[in-house]
Design a protein around this motif. Structure first.
Motif, mmCIF file in Angstrom:
data_model
loop_
_atom_site.group_PDB
_atom_site.id
_atom_site.type_symbol
_atom_site.label_atom_id
_atom_site.label_comp_id
_atom_site.label_asym_id
_atom_site.label_seq_id
_atom_site.Cartn_x
_atom_site.Cartn_y
_atom_site.Cartn_z
ATOM 1 N N PRO A 210 -0.955 -1.926 -8.290
ATOM 2 C CA PRO A 210 -1.411 -1.160 -9.449
ATOM 3 C C PRO A 210 -2.134 0.116 -9.019
ATOM 4 C CG PRO A 210 -2.822 -3.065 -9.111
ATOM 5 C CD PRO A 210 -1.707 -3.171 -8.122
ATOM 6 N N PRO A 211 -2.095 1.148 -9.836
ATOM 7 C CA PRO A 211 -2.731 2.419 -9.476
ATOM 8 C C PRO A 211 -4.194 2.275 -9.038
ATOM 9 C CG PRO A 211 -1.413 2.710 -11.440
ATOM 10 C CD PRO A 211 -1.411 1.242 -11.129
ATOM 11 N N GLU A 212 -4.930 1.397 -9.689
ATOM 12 C CA GLU A 212 -6.353 1.257 -9.357
ATOM 13 C C GLU A 212 -6.584 0.545 -8.013
ATOM 14 O OE1 GLU A 212 -5.073 -2.129 -11.969
ATOM 15 O OE2 GLU A 212 -4.955 0.049 -12.144
ATOM 16 N N GLY A 213 -5.553 -0.077 -7.441
ATOM 17 C CA GLY A 213 -5.712 -0.770 -6.167
ATOM 18 C C GLY A 213 -5.006 -0.110 -5.004
ATOM 19 N N ARG A 214 -4.450 1.060 -5.231
ATOM 20 C CA ARG A 214 -3.622 1.696 -4.207
ATOM 21 C C ARG A 214 -4.398 2.082 -2.947
ATOM 22 N NH1 ARG A 214 0.276 5.388 -8.116
ATOM 23 N NH2 ARG A 214 1.478 3.598 -8.886
ATOM 24 N N ALA A 215 -5.523 2.715 -3.101
ATOM 25 C CA ALA A 215 -6.280 3.182 -1.929
ATOM 26 C C ALA A 215 -6.692 2.014 -1.043
ATOM 27 C CB ALA A 215 -7.500 3.985 -2.362
ATOM 28 N N GLU A 216 -7.188 0.948 -1.640
ATOM 29 C CA GLU A 216 -7.626 -0.216 -0.866
ATOM 30 C C GLU A 216 -6.438 -0.918 -0.210
ATOM 31 O OE1 GLU A 216 -10.081 -2.600 1.098
ATOM 32 O OE2 GLU A 216 -10.716 -0.909 -0.117
ATOM 33 N N MET B 239 1.367 6.211 4.432
ATOM 34 C CA MET B 239 1.948 5.362 3.424
ATOM 35 C C MET B 239 1.797 5.985 2.035
ATOM 36 S SD MET B 239 0.953 1.484 4.420
ATOM 37 C CE MET B 239 0.647 1.215 6.129
ATOM 38 N N THR B 240 0.628 6.544 1.800
ATOM 39 C CA THR B 240 0.382 7.154 0.491
ATOM 40 C C THR B 240 1.379 8.264 0.233
ATOM 41 O OG1 THR B 240 -1.968 6.593 0.621
ATOM 42 C CG2 THR B 240 -1.347 8.324 -0.925
ATOM 43 N N ALA B 241 1.562 9.153 1.224
ATOM 44 C CA ALA B 241 2.508 10.256 1.056
ATOM 45 C C ALA B 241 3.915 9.727 0.816
ATOM 46 C CB ALA B 241 2.477 11.172 2.280
ATOM 47 N N HIS B 242 4.301 8.700 1.559
ATOM 48 C CA HIS B 242 5.634 8.120 1.406
ATOM 49 C C HIS B 242 5.807 7.561 -0.011
ATOM 50 C CE1 HIS B 242 9.266 5.829 2.184
ATOM 51 N NE2 HIS B 242 8.653 4.754 1.729
ATOM 52 N N TRP B 243 4.865 6.743 -0.449
ATOM 53 C CA TRP B 243 5.002 6.138 -1.777
ATOM 54 C C TRP B 243 4.847 7.161 -2.903
ATOM 55 C CZ3 TRP B 243 1.978 1.284 0.017
ATOM 56 C CH2 TRP B 243 2.880 0.359 0.532
ATOM 57 N N ASN B 244 4.074 8.201 -2.676
ATOM 58 C CA ASN B 244 3.996 9.260 -3.681
ATOM 59 C C ASN B 244 5.347 9.946 -3.818
ATOM 60 O OD1 ASN B 244 1.314 8.862 -4.363
ATOM 61 N ND2 ASN B 244 0.546 10.459 -2.993
ATOM 62 N N GLU B 245 6.089 9.994 -2.712
ATOM 63 C CA GLU B 245 7.395 10.653 -2.705
ATOM 64 C C GLU B 245 8.500 9.770 -3.287
ATOM 65 O OE1 GLU B 245 10.405 12.105 0.774
ATOM 66 O OE2 GLU B 245 8.314 12.728 0.974
ATOM 67 N N VAL B 246 8.520 8.485 -2.892
ATOM 68 C CA VAL B 246 9.632 7.614 -3.289
ATOM 69 C C VAL B 246 9.302 6.659 -4.431
ATOM 70 C CG1 VAL B 246 10.628 7.708 -0.968
ATOM 71 C CG2 VAL B 246 9.145 5.789 -1.597
ATOM 72 N N TRP C 32 5.838 4.078 -5.991
ATOM 73 C CA TRP C 32 4.988 2.971 -5.558
ATOM 74 C C TRP C 32 5.600 1.636 -5.949
ATOM 75 C CZ3 TRP C 32 0.325 3.014 -2.929
ATOM 76 C CH2 TRP C 32 -0.168 4.292 -2.623
ATOM 77 N N PRO C 33 5.442 0.616 -5.099
ATOM 78 C CA PRO C 33 5.892 -0.733 -5.485
ATOM 79 C C PRO C 33 5.154 -1.169 -6.753
ATOM 80 C CG PRO C 33 5.326 -0.660 -3.146
ATOM 81 C CD PRO C 33 4.875 0.637 -3.749
#
Length: 183
Positions: A15-21, A1-8, A10-11
Motif C-alpha cells: 500500500p502507498p502508506e507502507g512503501r518507504a518502510e 527499488m522505488t525508482a523501478h516501481w515508480n516506473e513500472v 507498484w505491487p
C-alpha cells in the motif's frame, strides 16, 4: 527499488502508506543476501574490471565507486573482489550517504564535490538505465557496460555502450577509451 516501481508500477500488496518502510526492509534483506554471496565467492567480477582498474591506478586516475547500495556492502564488494590494496585506491560513495538514490544525481555530485573533481574530466562506468540517468542528470560522461540483467534497457544519454570492458587491453575499454568520451 522505488525508482523501478515508480516506473513500472507498484505491487498491489504494497500500500502507498507502507512503501518507504517496505523498500527499506527489502534493501536490507537484499544487502544481506548479496554480502553472503560475495563472501562465498559466488559473485565474480565482470570481464575487464580488474584490468581497467589496474590501468587507472597505474596512470594515477582518481577512482570512486558510486552505488545505490550501502557503504558497508560496497566496501565489502570492492575489498573481497578486488583485494585490499585496490580497495585503498577507491573512494566509496553509497546510497546511505545521500538523500536521493539513483536516478537522482546526488551520489555522483557528492563524489565530484568531495574529491574536488571537474565534472568535465570525469567518466562514469554504469550498467543500468537508472545509473545512466543519474550520470546524465549530474552532467558527467557515461560509458555503459551491459549486463545480463540490463542488456535490453534504454541507455539514452550514454556516450558509449559496450557488451563488456574486456580482459584484453588491445580490444577492450582502456583509460584512453574513457578519456575519448570527455566533453
Amino acid at each position: 527499488m522505488t525508482a523501478h516501481w515508480n516506473e513500472v508500477g507498484w505491487p498491489e500488496r504494497i500500500p502507498p502508506e507502507g512503501r518507504a518502510e517496505t523498500v527499506k526492509e527489502l534493501h536490507l534483506k537484499k544487502t544481506d543476501i548479496f554480502m553472503t554471496l560475495i563472501d562465498e565467492g559466488k559473485i565474480p567480477l565482470r570481464s575487464g574490471v580488474l584490468r581497467l582498474v589496474d590501468e587507472a591506478i597505474e596512470r594515477g586516475v582518481q577512482l570512486a565507486v558510486c552505488s545505490t547500495s550501502n557503504e558497508k556492502a560496497v566496501s565489502n564488494l570492492v575489498r573481497t573482489l578486488m583485494g585490499e590494496e585496490r580497495r585503498e585506491k577507491f573512494r566509496i560513495f553509497a546510497g546511505d550517504m545521500v538523500k536521493k538514490k539513483k536516478p537522482a544525481p546526488d551520489v555522483y555530485l557528492m563524489a565530484v564535490e568531495t574529491m574536488g573533481l571537474d565534472k568535465s574530466r570525469c567518466v562514469i562506468v554504469e550498467d543500468s538505465h537508472i545509473g545512466v540517468g543519474a550520470a546524465v542528470a549530474a552532467g558527467i560522461s557515461c560509458l555503459v557496460t551491459k549486463s545480463s540483467y540490463t542488456g535490453n534497457e534504454d541507455f539514452t544519454g550514454a556516450k558509449m555502450i559496450v557488451e563488456e570492458l574486456g580482459d584484453d587491453a588491445a580490444t577492450g575499454v582502456t583509460v584512453d577509451t574513457l578519456a575519448s568520451l570527455l566533453d
